[in-house]
Design an enzyme around this catalytic site. Sequence first.
Site, PDB file in Angstrom:
ATOM      1  N   SER A  84       1.150  -7.589  -1.305  1.00 39.25           N
ATOM      2  CA  SER A  84       1.833  -8.666  -0.578  1.00 39.25           C
ATOM      3  C   SER A  84       1.020  -9.943  -0.499  1.00 39.25           C
ATOM      4  O   SER A  84       1.539 -10.974  -0.086  1.00 39.25           O
ATOM      5  CB  SER A  84       2.255  -8.205   0.817  1.00 39.25           C
ATOM      6  OG  SER A  84       1.162  -8.126   1.687  1.00 39.25           O
ATOM      7  N   SER A  85      -0.235  -9.904  -0.915  1.00 41.69           N
ATOM      8  CA  SER A  85      -0.960 -11.180  -0.979  1.00 41.69           C
ATOM      9  C   SER A  85      -0.370 -12.087  -2.052  1.00 41.69           C
ATOM     10  O   SER A  85      -0.650 -13.295  -2.063  1.00 41.69           O
ATOM     11  CB  SER A  85      -2.467 -10.986  -1.218  1.00 41.69           C
ATOM     12  OG  SER A  85      -2.785  -9.685  -1.532  1.00 41.69           O
ATOM     13  N   THR A 101       2.788  -9.992  14.304  1.00 43.13           N
ATOM     14  CA  THR A 101       1.610 -10.495  13.622  1.00 43.13           C
ATOM     15  C   THR A 101       0.687  -9.319  13.330  1.00 43.13           C
ATOM     16  O   THR A 101       0.671  -8.337  14.078  1.00 43.13           O
ATOM     17  CB  THR A 101       0.930 -11.610  14.461  1.00 43.13           C
ATOM     18  OG1 THR A 101      -0.043 -12.267  13.666  1.00 43.13           O
ATOM     19  CG2 THR A 101       0.283 -11.090  15.735  1.00 43.13           C
ATOM     20  N   THR A 152       0.808  -1.227   0.000  1.00 49.20           N
ATOM     21  CA  THR A 152       0.000   0.000   0.000  1.00 49.20           C
ATOM     22  C   THR A 152       0.836   1.269   0.000  1.00 49.20           C
ATOM     23  O   THR A 152       0.494   2.251  -0.670  1.00 49.20           O
ATOM     24  CB  THR A 152      -0.925  -0.009   1.246  1.00 49.20           C
ATOM     25  OG1 THR A 152      -1.853  -1.072   1.087  1.00 49.20           O
ATOM     26  CG2 THR A 152      -1.678   1.286   1.402  1.00 49.20           C
ATOM     27  N   ASP A 211      -0.270  -7.056   4.468  1.00 48.99           N
ATOM     28  CA  ASP A 211      -1.030  -8.296   4.619  1.00 48.99           C
ATOM     29  C   ASP A 211      -0.155  -9.505   4.971  1.00 48.99           C
ATOM     30  O   ASP A 211      -0.532 -10.333   5.781  1.00 48.99           O
ATOM     31  CB  ASP A 211      -1.838  -8.598   3.346  1.00 48.99           C
ATOM     32  CG  ASP A 211      -3.028  -7.645   3.212  1.00 48.99           C
ATOM     33  OD1 ASP A 211      -3.415  -7.033   4.217  1.00 48.99           O
ATOM     34  OD2 ASP A 211      -3.550  -7.510   2.090  1.00 48.99           O
TER      35      ASP A 211
HETATM   36  N1  ASP Z   1      -2.985  -5.478   0.247  1.00 48.80           N
HETATM   37  C1  ASP Z   1      -1.921  -4.637   0.700  1.00 48.80           C
HETATM   38  C2  ASP Z   1      -0.641  -5.460   0.699  1.00 48.80           C
HETATM   39  O1  ASP Z   1      -0.455  -6.243   1.584  1.00 48.80           O
HETATM   40  C3  ASP Z   1      -2.213  -4.114   2.056  1.00 48.80           C
HETATM   41  C4  ASP Z   1      -1.197  -3.175   2.629  1.00 48.80           C
HETATM   42  O2  ASP Z   1      -0.082  -3.010   2.169  1.00 48.80           O
HETATM   43  O3  ASP Z   1      -1.529  -2.537   3.667  1.00 48.80           O
HETATM   44  O4  ASP Z   1       0.148  -5.321  -0.189  1.00 48.80           O
END
Ligand code: ASP
Length: 344
Positions: free
Chosen positions: A65-66, A167, A19, A97
């Site tokens: 990061s998913s 975590t 993000t 994530d």
């Molecule tokens: N979906 C995003 C990621 O993990 C969430 C974030 O960065 O806060 O890349």
Amino acid sequence: MEASNKRKKHICLLHTGGTIGMIRTKKGYSPKAGYLSGLLSNMPALQAEEMPEYTLVELSPLLDSSDMAVAEWNKIGSKISELYDSYDGFVILHGTDTMAYTAAALSFMLENLDKPIVLTGSQIPLCEVRSDGDDNLITSLLIAASGKVNEVCLYFGGRLLRGNRATKLSADGLFAFDSPNCPHIADVGINIRYYHTEAMPKREGGGFSFVPFIEVPIGVLKIFPGINFSLFDAVVTEKLKGVVLETFGAGNIPGEGNALIPIIERAFRAGAVVTVCSQCPQGTISLGAYAASSSLVDAGAVSGFDMTTEAAVAKLYYLFSKGLTKEEIKIKMEENICGELTRE
Ligand code: ASP
């Protein structure tokens, strides 16, 4: 006042996605190659006298990061290893994530660290007015240049946490991470307050090395009331080399017919390492404290003590990647390798 001739620390800012550097698109926030460097050059704080020098290194492709998995952990680890001698420390920009998984993975794959690796990111992108990314980035750079930490850690929302203890606890809060089973390494308010006894002592004598992970099949099975174990039978016993069981409380499973136990026994005989962790973010596994958990020991499972699931998963990959036997892995799973568990 005398001019200081102390050399400025030089930090590698490794951008992997997340993000913090995302832009708005029609489908929602998404990473964009080359976009972050423009944002950073518009942040005057980064040019301040007290800030370290930094060099931005951007991985390609940038990821939400998913999408991070073993190959991406290896890519990050290999980049750090390639650049290790050229910098005083590393700040890794990463999505929130799966940041705790990557932090845990790096803590194992980067052996004998004597430099800080600080993972950070944000819940609101830097391009938005209320971004939490500014502080997370600036403070992470200061921590990486402080000379006070020499391990993989995660800085977020005022807390500096051991990487393999962290975590993600909030999907939308700005204090999204904590390490419920491990004291903070530092708390950040008006001052950065380091708790020296909580940080890993600096290693002398070098010996840094990078252990790439191999993609062994590993699974996480969360126990829930009414779970129908027979549905998991084939997967657990035939396919998986490592299983992390997320059990109730201190390591308890439903006893009704003990349907899980034969599965664990067969998995064990087929060469799998079964590690028992807790669904509770805080506290430790205590196998045998209740009859509901002692059958797991008899079936060949090992205790994950107070390890997070993230750390247990990363540790299994690491130990399999070291080429150890199943018996050696079982022993090591219960030992503290790099601050990931506490044994009373
Ligand atoms: N979906 C995003 C990621 O993990 C969430 C974030 O960065 O806060 O890349």
